[in-house]
Scaffold this active site. Structure first.
Site, PDB file in Angstrom:
ATOM      1  N   LYS A 118       0.792  -1.109  -0.084  1.00  0.00           N
ATOM      2  CA  LYS A 118       0.109   0.114  -0.029  1.00  0.00           C
ATOM      3  C   LYS A 118       0.758   1.160   0.100  1.00  0.00           C
ATOM      4  O   LYS A 118       0.570   2.180  -0.529  1.00  0.00           O
ATOM      5  CB  LYS A 118      -1.011   0.044   0.999  1.00  0.00           C
ATOM      6  N   LYS A 210      -6.641  -8.560  -8.392  1.00  0.00           N
ATOM      7  CA  LYS A 210      -7.792  -8.462  -7.707  1.00  0.00           C
ATOM      8  C   LYS A 210      -8.924  -7.720  -7.924  1.00  0.00           C
ATOM      9  O   LYS A 210      -8.662  -6.514  -8.311  1.00  0.00           O
ATOM     10  CB  LYS A 210      -7.471  -8.449  -6.165  1.00  0.00           C
ATOM     11  N   LYS A 213     -12.139  -1.479  -6.163  1.00  0.00           N
ATOM     12  CA  LYS A 213     -12.763  -0.133  -6.303  1.00  0.00           C
ATOM     13  C   LYS A 213     -11.721   0.680  -7.008  1.00  0.00           C
ATOM     14  O   LYS A 213     -12.200   1.822  -7.693  1.00  0.00           O
ATOM     15  CB  LYS A 213     -13.149   0.187  -5.154  1.00  0.00           C
TER      16      LYS A 213
END
Length: 348
Positions: A118, A210, A213
């Site tokens: 991240k 994956k 959003k």
């Protein structure tokens, strides 16, 4: 004697309110939450404290918190039987997280792969909250003496860390824990509830990534608020390979897009991949996509309709969250108070 020994097994799990709930969230988490509520005492949390580890627009955060709550209820979680609440309404999450920050070791956090993913290359610019995110996750679980946590592949490492933190806390404060009559340790070591089929739903544009959003293409995912036409369109346009569907599971993993679509059908139908392949093996993707679109529409459009109905009454959603927070406090507050005693804090 552990706090929850007189109860059913206690489950804690959460979903971040970061917008655009999609099919991956539904199959990977929310459907499992619904199934667990019959056999477990469940706390389902909208983890807004976790969400702000990266900046969130305040108005969007408010809306997204309500949207996740609506999705829980629309999918079948009963807020009168189980506890649905947002994390920031129970201050014990943050208080226990600070205590656990002082128990967890830097070396443990440095091994967390999700932070590395991240934060990316510019780690120096990541928030401190993102770095200690796993300690807050441990606090979420241990604050309620949860016995079980539903986890996917990307969260297994965090649950292992929560177990390490619980064990170290029990060891570090063994003297005062024993004095408080918890001879087996104060914090239980939470067990994982391993996911079933299709818990890792992949992008419709790239079967190796994956479903997310954050993907710039809306065609990469089915949003829970998509209508029937949008669902059918996205499935029709989903990437596939030129070969017909195989008749056996063996070798399916080498065909990422086919594997993804078969897994989604199996999960929506509540069956296994091999059962789906016995029915559709050898068929062209066009025929299978028609069947998948029909099934997805049947399962998902009632949820989207109910979400929209619930979101039209934000006052009622806020009431449900406040009621859930009150019930969560009733479990968390005594555990936090005993934690403070064990640590040696003086309290009124």
């Amino acid at each position: 004697m552990q706090e929850n020994s007189k109860h059913k097994p206690r489950v804690f799990s959460g979903v971040q309110p970061t917008g655009n709930l999609h099919l991956g969230n539904y199959l990977g988490a929310i459907t499992r939450f619904v199934a667990l509520q019959d056999e477990h005492e469940c706390l389902y949390c909208v983890v807004d404290l976790h969400a702000i580890t990266v900046f969130q627009d305040p108005d969007e955060l408010t809306h997204n918190t309500r949207e996740v709550t609506a999705a829980f209820i629309a999918a079948g979680i009963d807020p009168t039987r189980q506890i649905i609440f947002n994390q920031s309404q129970v201050s014990g999450h943050a208080e226990l997280a600070w205590i656990l920050n002082c128990v967890a070791r830097l070396g443990w956090l440095n091994r967390m792969t999700q932070f590395k993913e991240k934060a990316g290359k510019d780690r120096e610019n990541a928030s401190a909250g993102l770095y200690v995110y796993p300690n807050l996750m441990a606090a979420d679980i241990l604050l309620y003496h949860a016995t079980h946590v539903p986890v996917g592949e990307d969260q297994k490492q965090h649950l292992e860390l929560a177990r390490d933190i619980a064990q170290k806390s029990n060891n570090d404060f063994a003297k005062t824990i024993a004095r408080a009559d918890y001879p087996g340790g104060f914090f239980p070591l939470p067990e994982p509830l391993i996911a079933g089929p299709a818990t890792r739903v992949m992008s419709f544009r790239d079967g190796t990534k994956k479903m997310s959003k954050s993907d710039p293409s809306d065609l990469s995912r089915i949003n829970l608020t998509d209508d029937a036409d949008a669902i059918a369109k996205k499935i029709k346009k989903a990437k596939t390979d030129p070969e017909p569907l195989p008749s056996e599971v063996e070798g399916l993993e080498a065909r990422a897009e086919a594997d993804n679509l078969i897994g989604i059908y199996a999960a929506l139908q509540g069956t296994q991949k091999d059962v789906v392949l016995r029915q559709y093996g050898g068929a062209p993707f066009s025929k299978f996509k028609e069947a998948l679109a029909e099934l997805a529409t049947e399962k998902l459009t009632p949820i989207g309709d109910e979400m929209r109905r619930l979101l039209a009454d934000p006052v009622e959603i806020d009431r449900i969250l406040a009621d859930g927070a009150s019930r969560a406090h009733a479990i968390a507050d005594p555990i936090l108070a005993k934690t403070k005693d064990i640590v040696g804090f003086i309290r009124s």
